[in-house]
Design an enzyme around this catalytic site. Sequence first.
Site, PDB file in Angstrom:
ATOM      1  N   PHE A 137       2.966  -3.827 -18.960  1.00 43.32           N
ATOM      2  CA  PHE A 137       1.696  -4.357 -18.471  1.00 43.32           C
ATOM      3  C   PHE A 137       0.597  -3.346 -18.792  1.00 43.32           C
ATOM      4  O   PHE A 137       0.775  -2.136 -18.580  1.00 43.32           O
ATOM      5  CB  PHE A 137       1.765  -4.630 -16.969  1.00 43.32           C
ATOM      6  N   ASP A 211       8.079  -0.124 -12.060  1.00 43.59           N
ATOM      7  CA  ASP A 211       7.041  -1.039 -11.577  1.00 43.59           C
ATOM      8  C   ASP A 211       7.726  -2.368 -11.272  1.00 43.59           C
ATOM      9  O   ASP A 211       8.254  -3.030 -12.173  1.00 43.59           O
ATOM     10  CB  ASP A 211       5.963  -1.207 -12.648  1.00 43.59           C
ATOM     11  N   TYR A 236       0.407  -9.150  -4.221  1.00 39.86           N
ATOM     12  CA  TYR A 236      -0.241 -10.472  -4.261  1.00 39.86           C
ATOM     13  C   TYR A 236       0.463 -11.489  -5.134  1.00 39.86           C
ATOM     14  O   TYR A 236      -0.055 -12.593  -5.315  1.00 39.86           O
ATOM     15  CB  TYR A 236      -1.715 -10.348  -4.660  1.00 39.86           C
ATOM     16  N   LYS A 237       1.604 -11.147  -5.684  1.00 43.68           N
ATOM     17  CA  LYS A 237       2.348 -12.105  -6.494  1.00 43.68           C
ATOM     18  C   LYS A 237       3.395 -12.795  -5.602  1.00 43.68           C
ATOM     19  O   LYS A 237       3.043 -13.590  -4.737  1.00 43.68           O
ATOM     20  CB  LYS A 237       2.957 -11.392  -7.698  1.00 43.68           C
ATOM     21  N   ARG A 382       3.004 -19.106 -18.951  1.00 47.73           N
ATOM     22  CA  ARG A 382       3.998 -18.613 -17.995  1.00 47.73           C
ATOM     23  C   ARG A 382       4.172 -19.643 -16.872  1.00 47.73           C
ATOM     24  O   ARG A 382       3.188 -20.041 -16.239  1.00 47.73           O
ATOM     25  CB  ARG A 382       3.549 -17.290 -17.372  1.00 47.73           C
TER      26      ARG A 382
END
Lengths: 418, 418
Positions: A137, A211, A236-237, A382
Amino acid sequence: MSADRPASDFGPDLPTRAQIEAMDQADPLLLMRRRFDLPGGLIYLDGNSLGALPRGVAAHLGEVTRQQWGDRLIAGWSEGWMDLPLKTGALIAPLIGADEDEVIACDSTSINLFKLAAAALLARPDRSVILSEEGNFPTDLYMFDGLARLASLAGRPIHLRTVSADHLIDALDEDVALLALTHVNFRTARAHDMANLSAAAHQKGALCLWDLSHSVGAVAVDLHQSGADLAVGCGYKFLNGGPGAPAFLYVAKAMQNKLDNPLAGWMGHRDPFAFAPGYEPAPDIRRFACGTPPILGLSALHQALTLFSEVDLEALFEKGQALCDVFLSLIARHADLCVLSPTKRGARGCHVALAHPDARAITGRLAARGVVVDFRPPDIMRFGFAALYCRYIDAYDAAMILNSECCVSPQALADGGL
Amino acid sequence: MSADRPASDFGPDLPTRAQIEAMDQADPLLLMRRRFDLPGGLIYLDGNSLGALPRGVAAHLGEVTRQQWGDRLIAGWSEGWMDLPLKTGALIAPLIGADEDEVIACDSTSINLFKLAAAALLARPDRSVILSEEGNFPTDLYMFDGLARLASLAGRPIHLRTVSADHLIDALDEDVALLALTHVNFRTARAHDMANLSAAAHQKGALCLWDLSHSVGAVAVDLHQSGADLAVGCGYKFLNGGPGAPAFLYVAKAMQNKLDNPLAGWMGHRDPFAFAPGYEPAPDIRRFACGTPPILGLSALHQALTLFSEVDLEALFEKGQALCDVFLSLIARHADLCVLSPTKRGARGCHVALAHPDARAITGRLAARGVVVDFRPPDIMRFGFAALYCRYIDAYDAAMILNSECCVSPQALADGGL
C-alpha cells in the site's frame, strides 16, 4: 466450466438463487446483519474501504458527546477517556492473536507505521535497510521513505528496498533492520505467509512489522504463533470504526520496554500528568501512544468492536472465505476479465480483485444498479465481503449483475462460462 | 489595596456583584453562551483544558454518523470528507492571521510539532540545534527530543537546547535550525513577543515554529505580521472541538512547496487515489497531512469553529483579557498565594495561574463548590476564561469562592486585600 474456475461446493452445476438463500438461512451469523444500519436495496461490497455503520454507534456517540463531554467536561478524562486507547486495543487483541496488553488504538495507520519502523531502526543502529514489497500500500512505502530521509539527515544513509513478493526472502540480508509487509495486499488480496517470512527475517537478525489493515476482522491472524514482532492496522475497514477511525498498533510483550518510540508524545510518558520536563517512557504498550487520544473516534471504534465479542470468530472468518468462494464460483470468465486474487482459501483476504480494461466504467454501472465496490487504478475492481453483514445472496446478486455488466449473456453463463 | 494588585477599571473600590452583572448585560457576546450546552450551576473555568460543548455539535455528529457514514457510506469521501481538513483549517485561519490555504486540521499537536520540526531540520541540514524554552509544554520538548534521537541515528548529533525565556535570544546562534516556542505558556499564561523572537531567529538564519495551543481562539494572533514560518495548535481547548479533537498546523505560503514533511502519508500525496508507488508531495499545505482524516473528530471541530465566524474577534479577545482582569482585581492577596501570570494585558493568554502550597486541595474544594479549574503540579491552579461562554459574574463568583477557600475573611477582602 473453464479450467481456472475455483472449486466450489456446488459441483459442476451453478447454484440457484434459492440454494443461495438457503445458505443465508443456515448462517449462524445472519442476525448480525441487523446490527448494522445498512441502506435498503444496496449491495455493499466496500467494507474493505469503509465498514458499514453498526447500529449502536450513533447512539453511543450521542451519549459520549452530550453526557460525557457536555455534562462531565474535563472530568471525562478521569472517568474513562484515558483508558480508552487500551480498552479499544483490548477488543482488537483477540482478532489478531495478541494479548490485551499488547495492542493500543491510536493515531493513523501511517503514523503507527512510522513509529514502529523508526523504533526498529533505533534498535538496529548498525543496519541501514527497510525491506518491503513492491505493490505494498502506498502510504506504507511513503512513510518508510520519509523515515529514511529523516534518519539519513546526519550521515550514513538509510534505504527503503522494495522487491516483488517472491523475492523477499532472497532480499533479506544482514543489512536489513526491518522487514515491513502488509499481510493481505490491498489490490490482489494475496496473503503472505506471516510465520514463514517472520522466521526468515529473524534468521537474518531483522525485526518484522506487519500491516494488518486488510486482515484484521476479515481473516484469522495469529501474531503470537507467527512470531510477529510488530504490527499495525486500520480501524475503518473490517472493524467498522467509521471514516478515518483511529488505527492500532501491536508490540510483542517482550519487546515493549526495549523499543524507543521517537514520536514520544506526552501520552507515551510514564506519568503524563506529572508534566515532567524529561521524557520517561511508559514501561508498557502505552509508550507507543503519542498525543491526546481522539475520544470521539475512539468511542465509535470501541462501540463497533463490541460486535466482534458476540460472534464465533472461527465462524466469522470461515464465512468471509465462503462469501468470496461463492462469488468466484459464479462470475463468468472471459478474455477481458482477470481474477487477480488467489482462489485458494487461506491464501487470500476477504476481497476479490478483478482486472478488466473497462473496470472504471463497470464500477460506475454496478453502483447505478446498487452494487457498491471500488475501483483501483489502473483497471481493478475490488469486491469486499465483510462477513458480519454481507449475505451469500449479496455475493450471488453481485456476481449476476457483474456478469451482465461485463456483457456476458445469461446463456453463456448457463453454458459454463466463456 | 496591596501594591501588586493589577490595574482594574473599578478604581480603588471593589465592584459589587450588581456592577458585575451589569457588565454581563452590556456584553455584546453574552448571547453566545446560549450556544453551549453547559451544565447548570457550574462555573466552568477549564476551557483552556477542554472547551465546552457547542450546542450544534451533537446534532451535527448524529447527522454525520447516520446520514453521511450510515447512508452514503464510501461516497462520503467524494461528498465532502476529503475537503474537511482544509475546510476546517480555513475556519481557523482568521483566528491566527493566516490565509485560508495556509492552515490544515490534522493529527495531534504532538504529531504536527514533529512534522514541522523535522521539515525544518531537513531544510537546514548544516545545523544541528532545535532551540526551545525550559518550561515549554512537555509534549513539545518530548517530541523534539525524539526527533533529535531519530535524526541523529546515522552520524552527527542533533540536539534539543532549552533555556529560560529571558535567554532565548542569547541562545540563538548559527547552529540553530529551528526556534520552537509555545506562544502562551501552559502554566503561567505568559505570552512571548512573537514578532521580536521570529525576527531574531531569522536574523540567525533559523526558522521559527509557534505552538498556539493556549493562544488560538483566546488571544489575538497574527502569524503574517509576526513573521512566523510555522505554527501548530490544539483543537480541544479554546476552539471547543471536543476531547482529543484534531489539531492544526500552519505553514507560510512561500515555504509550503520548499519543505519536506517526512511523515509523508498518502494524504500528503499530490494524488492520493492514484496509488502511485513513489511519493510526490502535494504542492500546497496538503503535503503536511499524513493519514486518513478522522472525520468524526473533524466534523465536531468544524461545527464548533462556526461559532467564531459569528462573533467580532476583536471584541472576543478583548473580553477574554477583561475577564482575567476582573478576576485578578478581585482575588485577595496573601503570603501563600502567588500570581504567576502577567497582570498586564497583551502579555498574557486567557488563563490566570495562581500558585499556592495547598493548590491541589483547594482545586478539589473549588470543584465541590461548582468551580471547575485545574491543578498543575507542583502547586498551580489555572483559571481559564473562555470568552465565548464565560461571564463576568463567573469571574466574580470564582474569585469570591477562591478567597473564602483560601481562608481569607470577607472583612480582610473589604479592607483591600491582605
